[in-house]
Write an enzyme that holds these catalytic residues in place. Structure first.
Site, mmCIF file in Angstrom:
data_model
loop_
_atom_site.group_PDB
_atom_site.id
_atom_site.type_symbol
_atom_site.label_atom_id
_atom_site.label_comp_id
_atom_site.label_asym_id
_atom_site.label_seq_id
_atom_site.Cartn_x
_atom_site.Cartn_y
_atom_site.Cartn_z
ATOM 1 N N ASP A 84 1.734 2.142 12.540
ATOM 2 C CA ASP A 84 2.536 3.228 11.962
ATOM 3 C C ASP A 84 2.491 4.493 12.811
ATOM 4 O O ASP A 84 3.516 5.129 13.051
ATOM 5 C CB ASP A 84 2.032 3.562 10.550
ATOM 6 C CG ASP A 84 2.339 2.469 9.550
ATOM 7 O OD1 ASP A 84 3.347 1.755 9.730
ATOM 8 O OD2 ASP A 84 1.573 2.321 8.582
ATOM 9 N N HIS A 109 7.022 -2.136 7.107
ATOM 10 C CA HIS A 109 6.422 -1.144 6.207
ATOM 11 C C HIS A 109 7.283 0.111 6.327
ATOM 12 O O HIS A 109 7.744 0.455 7.414
ATOM 13 C CB HIS A 109 4.981 -0.864 6.621
ATOM 14 C CG HIS A 109 4.264 0.148 5.774
ATOM 15 N ND1 HIS A 109 4.374 0.184 4.395
ATOM 16 C CD2 HIS A 109 3.420 1.157 6.099
ATOM 17 C CE1 HIS A 109 3.617 1.161 3.927
ATOM 18 N NE2 HIS A 109 3.044 1.777 4.939
ATOM 19 N N ASP A 192 2.426 0.130 -1.638
ATOM 20 C CA ASP A 192 1.533 -0.438 -0.630
ATOM 21 C C ASP A 192 0.391 0.519 -0.308
ATOM 22 O O ASP A 192 -0.782 0.121 -0.291
ATOM 23 C CB ASP A 192 2.325 -0.761 0.637
ATOM 24 C CG ASP A 192 1.495 -1.494 1.670
ATOM 25 O OD1 ASP A 192 1.229 -2.692 1.472
ATOM 26 O OD2 ASP A 192 1.109 -0.867 2.676
ATOM 27 N N GLU A 196 -3.642 -0.103 -1.278
ATOM 28 C CA GLU A 196 -4.676 -0.077 -0.241
ATOM 29 C C GLU A 196 -5.760 0.952 -0.562
ATOM 30 O O GLU A 196 -6.950 0.676 -0.425
ATOM 31 C CB GLU A 196 -4.040 0.259 1.113
ATOM 32 C CG GLU A 196 -3.147 -0.827 1.672
ATOM 33 C CD GLU A 196 -2.347 -0.356 2.879
ATOM 34 O OE1 GLU A 196 -1.737 -1.206 3.540
ATOM 35 O OE2 GLU A 196 -2.310 0.865 3.147
#
Length: 332
Positions: A84, A109, A192, A196
């Site tokens: 990311d 993502h 998500d 996490e």
């Protein structure tokens, strides 16, 4: 809220077979996407930096490999599968200059799209295929004739065909075999990150550490504390994963189940839930994303400090000794 799920009969594989795909990156997800797409009969190339250690691995696997900018120039479907924190700079340098009208820019993502670190031009489709599992599982399930469920999202539909396109891509990586779930970039990213942080990584690790530390501080041997709070966790999670909480409760003793109902709400209580709501709020308003990217620009200073602390924790040293007893546990 009901969800829509698509399967192989709902997808046209010829759509993705007719595109030139660039997979940018060859890490956990990158290798799985690229290999599964190749085996599905798609025209795929892997885009890497010159001198990348993954270059030879990808070529040995039978994939076409080229530089990122060459891959972006050749392709009309570009899947971003680098970390990311690197996507923004890689996109700006290697991908954006080569985007053409009608191309598709894809992600696994939604972090960079939702928080605005990447702002695609209006003349491309923006889609997401997010397998709900790590890359080695995505690849393994595909080779065994199955697949990992995917989340599919459309962030921008310039061509009017983005939804059919992303469904077809999900088919290529094996997701249609087990189910493709329709979602949005906002839903995938926020859920998500929350999962996490509050449960899977942050919550679980802190729960295990707290249990271990409580027993050790009370005078119990760390080896026994490790077994009770760490080692046996996998067995419980596997039972839940296979057939649900009810099956786990069926499989354990009445004593353990009674203790679950009595003690669980004392550990995970109203204060815990309020903390979870605060975590979710920071994800929703972008505070977490800004803090994370600031730390990245600071050389991951805070992350490295926390990483060193957990690596040096007594539970990790104890675990290393315990795991050496188990010949069936592969050392990493």
């Amino acid at each position: 809220m009901a969800v829509t799920i698509y399967y192989e009969q709902d997808v046209n594989p010829e759509i993705i077979k007719g595109r030139k795909i660039a997979v940018i990156g060859y890490g956990s997800q990158g290798h799985a996407h690229a290999l599964n797409l190749m085996d599905s009969g798609c025209d795929v190339r892997v885009g890497l930096r010159e001198g990348s250690a993954s270059w030879a691995k990808a070529e040995e696997a039978g994939l076409k490999v080229c530089t990122m900018d060459q891959a972006a120039e050749e392709a009309d479907f570009i899947m971003m599968l680098v970390p990311d924190e690197l996507q923004g700079s890689i996109y700006a340098e290697f991908i954006e200059p080569h985007l053409k009208e009608g191309d598709a820019l894809a992600f696994a993502h939604g972090f960079n799209i939702l928080y605005g670190f990447i702002k695609p031009p209006e003349f491309v489709d923006v889609v997401m295929c997010a397998p709900k599992g790590p890359g080695h599982i995505v690849r393994r399930q595909y080779t065994q004739g199955s697949g990992v469920p995917d989340l599919a999202c459309v962030g921008q539909d310039y061509t009017g065909n983005a939804w059919d396109l992303v469904l077809s891509y999900c088919w290529g990586v094996g997701g249609a075999r087990s189910g493709i779930i329709k979602a949005t970039f906002k839903q995938e990213t926020e859920e998500d990150l929350f999962g996490e942080q509050a449960v899977l990584c942050g919550g679980l690790v802190e729960l295990v550490k707290a249990g271990f530390e409580t027993l050790v501080e009370a005078g119990y041997p760390p080896e026994l504390a490790y077994f009770e709070c760490y080692h046996e966790m996998k067995m419980i999670v596997d039972l839940m994963y296979e057939s649900g909480i009810h099956f786990m409760n069926y499989s354990i003793s009445n004593t353990a189940e009674y203790g679950e109902y009595y003690a669980g709400p004392k550990v995970i209580n109203d204060q815990s839930r309020e903390a979870m709501r605060e975590i979710l709020a920071r994800i929703q308003d972008g505070s977490f994303a800004r803090d994370f990217m600031d730390d990245c620009e600071n050389g991951h200073a805070w992350l490295e400090e926390r990483r060193e602390a957990i690596n040096d924790h007594e539970i990790e040293r104890t675990g290393e000794r315990i795991r050496s007893m188990f010949t069936w546990v592969k050392s990493n």
